[in-house]
Design a protein around this motif. Structure first.
Motif, PDB file in Angstrom:
ATOM      1  N   GLY A  30       0.822  -1.212   0.000  1.00  0.00           N
ATOM      2  CA  GLY A  30       0.000   0.000   0.000  1.00  0.00           C
ATOM      3  C   GLY A  30       0.851   1.255   0.000  1.00  0.00           C
ATOM      4  N   TRP A  31       1.887   1.266   0.818  1.00  0.00           N
ATOM      5  CA  TRP A  31       2.772   2.429   0.861  1.00  0.00           C
ATOM      6  C   TRP A  31       3.517   2.592  -0.456  1.00  0.00           C
ATOM      7  N   ARG A  32       3.948   1.477  -1.035  1.00  0.00           N
ATOM      8  CA  ARG A  32       4.675   1.528  -2.311  1.00  0.00           C
ATOM      9  C   ARG A  32       3.787   2.101  -3.407  1.00  0.00           C
ATOM     10  N   TRP A  33       2.531   1.678  -3.447  1.00  0.00           N
ATOM     11  CA  TRP A  33       1.597   2.174  -4.445  1.00  0.00           C
ATOM     12  C   TRP A  33       1.307   3.652  -4.214  1.00  0.00           C
ATOM     13  N   TYR A  34       1.077   4.024  -2.957  1.00  0.00           N
ATOM     14  CA  TYR A  34       0.766   5.413  -2.644  1.00  0.00           C
ATOM     15  C   TYR A  34       1.932   6.337  -3.019  1.00  0.00           C
ATOM     16  N   SER A  35       3.147   5.924  -2.750  1.00  0.00           N
ATOM     17  CA  SER A  35       4.294   6.758  -3.101  1.00  0.00           C
ATOM     18  C   SER A  35       4.478   6.810  -4.618  1.00  0.00           C
ATOM     19  N   TYR A  36       4.154   5.733  -5.325  1.00  0.00           N
ATOM     20  CA  TYR A  36       4.214   5.738  -6.792  1.00  0.00           C
ATOM     21  C   TYR A  36       3.204   6.734  -7.355  1.00  0.00           C
ATOM     22  N   ILE A  37       1.993   6.743  -6.801  1.00  0.00           N
ATOM     23  CA  ILE A  37       0.934   7.612  -7.307  1.00  0.00           C
ATOM     24  C   ILE A  37       1.216   9.077  -6.990  1.00  0.00           C
ATOM     25  N   THR A  38       1.689   9.363  -5.790  1.00  0.00           N
ATOM     26  CA  THR A  38       1.793  10.763  -5.359  1.00  0.00           C
ATOM     27  C   THR A  38       3.155  11.402  -5.569  1.00  0.00           C
ATOM     28  N   ALA A  39       4.235  10.634  -5.562  1.00  0.00           N
ATOM     29  CA  ALA A  39       5.551  11.277  -5.558  1.00  0.00           C
ATOM     30  C   ALA A  39       6.574  10.607  -6.453  1.00  0.00           C
ATOM     31  N   SER A  40       6.144   9.866  -7.436  1.00  0.00           N
ATOM     32  CA  SER A  40       7.101   9.175  -8.288  1.00  0.00           C
ATOM     33  C   SER A  40       7.747  10.160  -9.259  1.00  0.00           C
ATOM     34  N   ALA A  41       9.038   9.986  -9.453  1.00  0.00           N
ATOM     35  CA  ALA A  41       9.760  10.853 -10.385  1.00  0.00           C
ATOM     36  C   ALA A  41       9.390  10.507 -11.827  1.00  0.00           C
ATOM     37  N   THR A  42       9.012   9.259 -12.052  1.00  0.00           N
ATOM     38  CA  THR A  42       8.649   8.820 -13.392  1.00  0.00           C
ATOM     39  C   THR A  42       7.408   7.933 -13.323  1.00  0.00           C
ATOM     40  N   LEU A  43       6.613   7.982 -14.357  1.00  0.00           N
ATOM     41  CA  LEU A  43       5.419   7.132 -14.404  1.00  0.00           C
ATOM     42  C   LEU A  43       5.748   5.719 -14.864  1.00  0.00           C
ATOM     43  N   TYR A  44       6.978   5.451 -15.236  1.00  0.00           N
ATOM     44  CA  TYR A  44       7.373   4.162 -15.781  1.00  0.00           C
ATOM     45  C   TYR A  44       8.092   3.280 -14.768  1.00  0.00           C
ATOM     46  N   ASP A  45       7.734   3.418 -13.497  1.00  0.00           N
ATOM     47  CA  ASP A  45       8.284   2.578 -12.434  1.00  0.00           C
ATOM     48  C   ASP A  45       7.616   1.206 -12.518  1.00  0.00           C
ATOM     49  N   GLU A  46       8.397   0.148 -12.727  1.00  0.00           N
ATOM     50  CA  GLU A  46       7.841  -1.183 -12.971  1.00  0.00           C
ATOM     51  C   GLU A  46       7.002  -1.706 -11.807  1.00  0.00           C
ATOM     52  N   VAL A  47       7.484  -1.518 -10.594  1.00  0.00           N
ATOM     53  CA  VAL A  47       6.746  -2.024  -9.428  1.00  0.00           C
ATOM     54  C   VAL A  47       5.438  -1.256  -9.261  1.00  0.00           C
ATOM     55  N   GLY A  48       5.480   0.044  -9.390  1.00  0.00           N
ATOM     56  CA  GLY A  48       4.265   0.851  -9.263  1.00  0.00           C
ATOM     57  C   GLY A  48       3.236   0.500 -10.319  1.00  0.00           C
ATOM     58  N   ILE A  49       3.690   0.285 -11.532  1.00  0.00           N
ATOM     59  CA  ILE A  49       2.777  -0.081 -12.616  1.00  0.00           C
ATOM     60  C   ILE A  49       2.113  -1.424 -12.309  1.00  0.00           C
ATOM     61  N   GLU A  50       2.880  -2.391 -11.839  1.00  0.00           N
ATOM     62  CA  GLU A  50       2.337  -3.725 -11.559  1.00  0.00           C
ATOM     63  C   GLU A  50       1.340  -3.691 -10.399  1.00  0.00           C
ATOM     64  N   VAL A  51       1.671  -2.969  -9.342  1.00  0.00           N
ATOM     65  CA  VAL A  51       0.748  -2.863  -8.201  1.00  0.00           C
ATOM     66  C   VAL A  51      -0.527  -2.162  -8.652  1.00  0.00           C
ATOM     67  N   ASN A  52      -0.399  -1.079  -9.399  1.00  0.00           N
ATOM     68  CA  ASN A  52      -1.567  -0.333  -9.866  1.00  0.00           C
ATOM     69  C   ASN A  52      -2.432  -1.204 -10.777  1.00  0.00           C
ATOM     70  N   HIS A  53      -1.819  -2.045 -11.580  1.00  0.00           N
ATOM     71  CA  HIS A  53      -2.551  -2.920 -12.488  1.00  0.00           C
ATOM     72  C   HIS A  53      -3.420  -3.928 -11.735  1.00  0.00           C
ATOM     73  N   ARG A  54      -2.984  -4.364 -10.567  1.00  0.00           N
ATOM     74  CA  ARG A  54      -3.699  -5.400  -9.815  1.00  0.00           C
ATOM     75  C   ARG A  54      -4.739  -4.860  -8.837  1.00  0.00           C
TER      76      ARG A  54
END
Length: 63
Positions: A30-54
């Motif tokens: 949950g924290w990894r996804w939240y940080s990907y959504i709110t503060a990621s430097a790039t939208l192409y983070d593999e882990v964030g994309i996979e968590v968001n997809h599921r």
């Protein structure tokens, strides 16, 4: 005199440990996804994309 308490069963201990591991895993993802959504430097983070997809559609739409 000191009270004697019944010892916990091994099953109760195993269930408590399993619940703790599950909660920690969900919190970490949950924290990894939240940080990907709110503060990621790039939208192409593999882990964030996979968590968001599921995730369910309402959470993906919010993100």
């Amino acid at each position: 005199m000191a009270e004697r308490r019944a010892p916990h069963s091994r099953l109760a201990l195993a269930l408590t440990v399993a619940a703790g591991i599950l909660i920690a895993g969900v919190g970490t993802l949950g924290w990894r996804w939240y940080s990907y959504i709110t503060a990621s430097a790039t939208l192409y983070d593999e882990v964030g994309i996979e968590v968001n997809h599921r995730l369910p559609e309402p959470l993906r739409a919010w993100g």
